[in-house]
Scaffold this motif. Sequence first.
Motif, PDB file in Angstrom:
ATOM      1  N   HIS A 111       0.812  -1.214   0.000  1.00  0.00           N
ATOM      2  CA  HIS A 111       0.000   0.000   0.000  1.00  0.00           C
ATOM      3  C   HIS A 111       0.847   1.265   0.000  1.00  0.00           C
ATOM      4  O   HIS A 111       0.334   2.340  -0.326  1.00  0.00           O
ATOM      5  CB  HIS A 111      -0.938  -0.003   1.211  1.00  0.00           C
ATOM      6  N   VAL A 112       2.100   1.165   0.374  1.00  0.00           N
ATOM      7  CA  VAL A 112       2.996   2.329   0.390  1.00  0.00           C
ATOM      8  C   VAL A 112       4.079   2.111  -0.661  1.00  0.00           C
ATOM      9  O   VAL A 112       4.798   1.113  -0.616  1.00  0.00           O
ATOM     10  CB  VAL A 112       3.624   2.525   1.785  1.00  0.00           C
ATOM     11  N   LYS A 113       4.140   3.026  -1.631  1.00  0.00           N
ATOM     12  CA  LYS A 113       5.110   2.935  -2.726  1.00  0.00           C
ATOM     13  C   LYS A 113       5.173   1.510  -3.287  1.00  0.00           C
ATOM     14  O   LYS A 113       6.222   0.846  -3.253  1.00  0.00           O
ATOM     15  CB  LYS A 113       6.495   3.396  -2.261  1.00  0.00           C
ATOM     16  N   PRO A 114       4.052   1.026  -3.794  1.00  0.00           N
ATOM     17  CA  PRO A 114       4.006  -0.366  -4.255  1.00  0.00           C
ATOM     18  C   PRO A 114       5.019  -0.683  -5.343  1.00  0.00           C
ATOM     19  O   PRO A 114       5.431  -1.832  -5.486  1.00  0.00           O
ATOM     20  CB  PRO A 114       2.567  -0.512  -4.779  1.00  0.00           C
ATOM     21  N   TRP A 115       5.435   0.331  -6.107  1.00  0.00           N
ATOM     22  CA  TRP A 115       6.404   0.080  -7.180  1.00  0.00           C
ATOM     23  C   TRP A 115       7.725  -0.471  -6.660  1.00  0.00           C
ATOM     24  O   TRP A 115       8.413  -1.193  -7.379  1.00  0.00           O
ATOM     25  CB  TRP A 115       6.612   1.359  -7.991  1.00  0.00           C
ATOM     26  N   GLY A 146      -9.009   7.127  -3.297  1.00  0.00           N
ATOM     27  CA  GLY A 146      -9.120   6.482  -4.598  1.00  0.00           C
ATOM     28  C   GLY A 146      -8.103   5.406  -4.903  1.00  0.00           C
ATOM     29  O   GLY A 146      -8.097   4.855  -6.005  1.00  0.00           O
ATOM     30  N   ILE A 147      -7.227   5.085  -3.966  1.00  0.00           N
ATOM     31  CA  ILE A 147      -6.194   4.079  -4.231  1.00  0.00           C
ATOM     32  C   ILE A 147      -6.815   2.687  -4.173  1.00  0.00           C
ATOM     33  O   ILE A 147      -7.398   2.287  -3.156  1.00  0.00           O
ATOM     34  CB  ILE A 147      -5.038   4.197  -3.221  1.00  0.00           C
ATOM     35  N   THR A 148      -6.698   1.968  -5.266  1.00  0.00           N
ATOM     36  CA  THR A 148      -7.296   0.635  -5.359  1.00  0.00           C
ATOM     37  C   THR A 148      -6.743  -0.291  -4.271  1.00  0.00           C
ATOM     38  O   THR A 148      -5.533  -0.389  -4.102  1.00  0.00           O
ATOM     39  CB  THR A 148      -7.009   0.023  -6.740  1.00  0.00           C
ATOM     40  N   GLY A 149      -7.637  -0.933  -3.550  1.00  0.00           N
ATOM     41  CA  GLY A 149      -7.230  -1.885  -2.522  1.00  0.00           C
ATOM     42  C   GLY A 149      -7.208  -1.323  -1.122  1.00  0.00           C
ATOM     43  O   GLY A 149      -7.049  -2.074  -0.157  1.00  0.00           O
ATOM     44  N   ASP A 150      -7.382   0.005  -0.970  1.00  0.00           N
ATOM     45  CA  ASP A 150      -7.392   0.582   0.373  1.00  0.00           C
ATOM     46  C   ASP A 150      -8.698   0.299   1.114  1.00  0.00           C
ATOM     47  O   ASP A 150      -8.774   0.436   2.331  1.00  0.00           O
ATOM     48  CB  ASP A 150      -7.159   2.095   0.305  1.00  0.00           C
ATOM     49  N   PHE A 151      -9.742  -0.084   0.364  1.00  0.00           N
ATOM     50  CA  PHE A 151     -11.031  -0.427   0.968  1.00  0.00           C
ATOM     51  C   PHE A 151     -11.382  -1.856   0.582  1.00  0.00           C
ATOM     52  O   PHE A 151     -11.204  -2.262  -0.573  1.00  0.00           O
ATOM     53  CB  PHE A 151     -12.126   0.540   0.499  1.00  0.00           C
ATOM     54  N   MET A 152     -11.908  -2.625   1.540  1.00  0.00           N
ATOM     55  CA  MET A 152     -12.199  -4.046   1.311  1.00  0.00           C
ATOM     56  C   MET A 152     -13.214  -4.257   0.190  1.00  0.00           C
ATOM     57  O   MET A 152     -13.219  -5.306  -0.459  1.00  0.00           O
ATOM     58  CB  MET A 152     -12.698  -4.673   2.614  1.00  0.00           C
ATOM     59  N   VAL A 153     -14.037  -3.227  -0.090  1.00  0.00           N
ATOM     60  CA  VAL A 153     -15.030  -3.363  -1.154  1.00  0.00           C
ATOM     61  C   VAL A 153     -14.372  -3.617  -2.510  1.00  0.00           C
ATOM     62  O   VAL A 153     -14.984  -4.211  -3.404  1.00  0.00           O
ATOM     63  CB  VAL A 153     -15.935  -2.110  -1.206  1.00  0.00           C
ATOM     64  N   ASP A 154     -13.111  -3.209  -2.673  1.00  0.00           N
ATOM     65  CA  ASP A 154     -12.420  -3.466  -3.935  1.00  0.00           C
ATOM     66  C   ASP A 154     -12.178  -4.960  -4.151  1.00  0.00           C
ATOM     67  O   ASP A 154     -12.038  -5.412  -5.294  1.00  0.00           O
ATOM     68  CB  ASP A 154     -11.086  -2.709  -3.986  1.00  0.00           C
ATOM     69  N   ILE A 180      14.257  13.711  -1.343  1.00  0.00           N
ATOM     70  CA  ILE A 180      13.624  13.059  -2.488  1.00  0.00           C
ATOM     71  C   ILE A 180      12.773  11.919  -1.942  1.00  0.00           C
ATOM     72  O   ILE A 180      13.279  10.864  -1.582  1.00  0.00           O
ATOM     73  CB  ILE A 180      14.670  12.521  -3.482  1.00  0.00           C
ATOM     74  N   ASP A 181      11.470  12.157  -1.855  1.00  0.00           N
ATOM     75  CA  ASP A 181      10.577  11.182  -1.223  1.00  0.00           C
ATOM     76  C   ASP A 181       9.199  11.276  -1.866  1.00  0.00           C
ATOM     77  O   ASP A 181       8.283  11.886  -1.315  1.00  0.00           O
ATOM     78  CB  ASP A 181      10.491  11.449   0.282  1.00  0.00           C
ATOM     79  N   PRO A 182       9.018  10.682  -3.051  1.00  0.00           N
ATOM     80  CA  PRO A 182       7.723  10.782  -3.744  1.00  0.00           C
ATOM     81  C   PRO A 182       6.606  10.086  -2.985  1.00  0.00           C
ATOM     82  O   PRO A 182       6.836   9.113  -2.274  1.00  0.00           O
ATOM     83  CB  PRO A 182       7.991  10.095  -5.094  1.00  0.00           C
ATOM     84  N   SER A 183       5.398  10.605  -3.150  1.00  0.00           N
ATOM     85  CA  SER A 183       4.242  10.060  -2.441  1.00  0.00           C
ATOM     86  C   SER A 183       3.706   8.823  -3.147  1.00  0.00           C
ATOM     87  O   SER A 183       3.948   8.599  -4.332  1.00  0.00           O
ATOM     88  CB  SER A 183       3.138  11.122  -2.381  1.00  0.00           C
ATOM     89  N   SER A 184       2.945   8.023  -2.404  1.00  0.00           N
ATOM     90  CA  SER A 184       2.231   6.899  -2.992  1.00  0.00           C
ATOM     91  C   SER A 184       0.973   7.411  -3.664  1.00  0.00           C
ATOM     92  O   SER A 184       0.550   8.540  -3.460  1.00  0.00           O
ATOM     93  CB  SER A 184       1.877   5.872  -1.923  1.00  0.00           C
ATOM     94  N   GLY A 185       0.343   6.547  -4.457  1.00  0.00           N
ATOM     95  CA  GLY A 185      -0.902   6.915  -5.105  1.00  0.00           C
ATOM     96  C   GLY A 185      -0.829   6.706  -6.601  1.00  0.00           C
ATOM     97  O   GLY A 185       0.245   6.460  -7.159  1.00  0.00           O
ATOM     98  N   LEU A 186      -1.982   6.811  -7.264  1.00  0.00           N
ATOM     99  CA  LEU A 186      -2.013   6.672  -8.716  1.00  0.00           C
ATOM    100  C   LEU A 186      -1.104   7.700  -9.356  1.00  0.00           C
ATOM    101  O   LEU A 186      -0.367   7.418 -10.305  1.00  0.00           O
ATOM    102  CB  LEU A 186      -3.451   6.839  -9.227  1.00  0.00           C
TER     103      LEU A 186
END
Length: 508
Positions: free
Chosen positions: A52-56, A212-220, A475-481
């Motif tokens: 969920h954090v910096k998945p890349w 809006g991050i996919t997977g942050d809510f169980m409904v996904d 240099i610390d980019p955020s997570s997210g789409l």
Amino acid sequence: MLTLAFVTLLYLCLAGVGVYLMKHVFAKMNHAPYPPGPRGLPLVGNIQDIPHVKPWLTFAEWGKKYGDISHINVLGLHIFVLNSVKTAVAMLDKKSSIYSDRPVVPMSGELMGYAQTLAYLRYGERFRLFRKNCHRIFGSRSALVVYHPIEEMETRRFLKCVLAKPDRLQAHIRHTAGAIILRICYGYEVKEDNDPLVDVAERALDQFSRYGITGDFMVDFLPSLAMLPEWFPGAGFKRLARECRETVEEMAAAPYKFVKDQMAAGTALKSFSSDLLKGRTVTAEEDHVVKWSAASLFSGGADTTVSAIYSFFLAMTLFPDVQKKAQAEIDAVVGPDRLPSFTDRPSLPYIEALAKEVLRWNVVIPSIDHCTTEDDIHDGYYIPKGSLIIPNIWFMLNDPETYANPSEFNPERFLAKDGKEPETDPRTVCFGFGRRLCTGLHLADASIWISTVMSLAVFDVSKVVENGVEITPEIDPSSGLISHPKPFKCSIEARSDKALALIQQDTS
């Protein structure tokens, strides 16, 4: 009431497990193996392995361990991560007819309302109409020439704002990005401050970044949970989604109503929407397509270029030698008596290389989802219909086999030198693959280039000194789409008296 709620939730969970078991049984019937990947748990699969954090970064580690394609299974959903450009091209480009769908994302797509935008649209006739509209207006660099004066004028206004309040750099970048995309999409000219349409876009983007991050809510993972009422214990996500949906609807409807009102009054400026609407009577379906095509460009363009241009200022703060080389080229080609324009672009190869390096160095969209519409066998591996395919764009642009010293900010990697060929142009990767290639790529490329060259022509960007201590940004980019650099401080000053005069020119 609680007993009924518990029974309902139990039923929904059991239904989800039943679907998973059926998929698992049918999967056993195929004869090809899945690619390697982390070992999952019974029933729930790899639900604990979803980063969920910096998945890349996690995806890149999987690539090192398992190869170019890795596989996980989450409650019956098969997810394949691609860690090489070669594999992404072979699957997403060359077999785009079956790899161009989008997964149904219950939270951000269906409940929050983004399913109506191009980024979430399922592959089909409406998707093709959206892309046809966008390609007609923005399909090439030459098609955008008519909008160059808008980009140049709004960037001039940006320079003034930065000079007046350099400590509000990120806000100025966001305001300018919104001004450009609103003018191009709707012929709408923004107010100096607190513009209502810029504000609604910012509100929508803020909500999307939080929810809006996919997977942050169980409904996904258990879409049946979407049937729960808002009052149901644990269903607070329904209220959040409703609030977000109202914002998304407003973001699409308000500027579209503006352009239609202007057209009715005969005062509409040339824009994406007016070009698609003028001279004809549109059906309800055509009206929907134009409205949400424009909203797709508006919502996407109002945030992606913000990240890239903010990254540019971060790079100039950290790498003064690069800044000096770029300014030397501008001084030699353009001179001190005018601001650069798009007509100078072919004569500024170092600036071109710098803009490319901005896109590579701090990747705006680290990964993006595709979905399969048919079963496939790729390199001997089984890829079931309905699988999620995630190209790890961040790693592709930081792969040491493709880019020498990838963590280093080095525009010269894109210049031919001493018989050595330039490294791979990041624009072939950063805007996506196949039929999901970003439709606004030429507009984004133009916005980043003009902001880069004009800012360098008149500003010196450097580290801030506080209490005698030089502050080095992190240099610390955020997570997210969409990934943004971590907020940072920098000093921005006019390079000279002539530069100051250029900034202060009338932009009315």
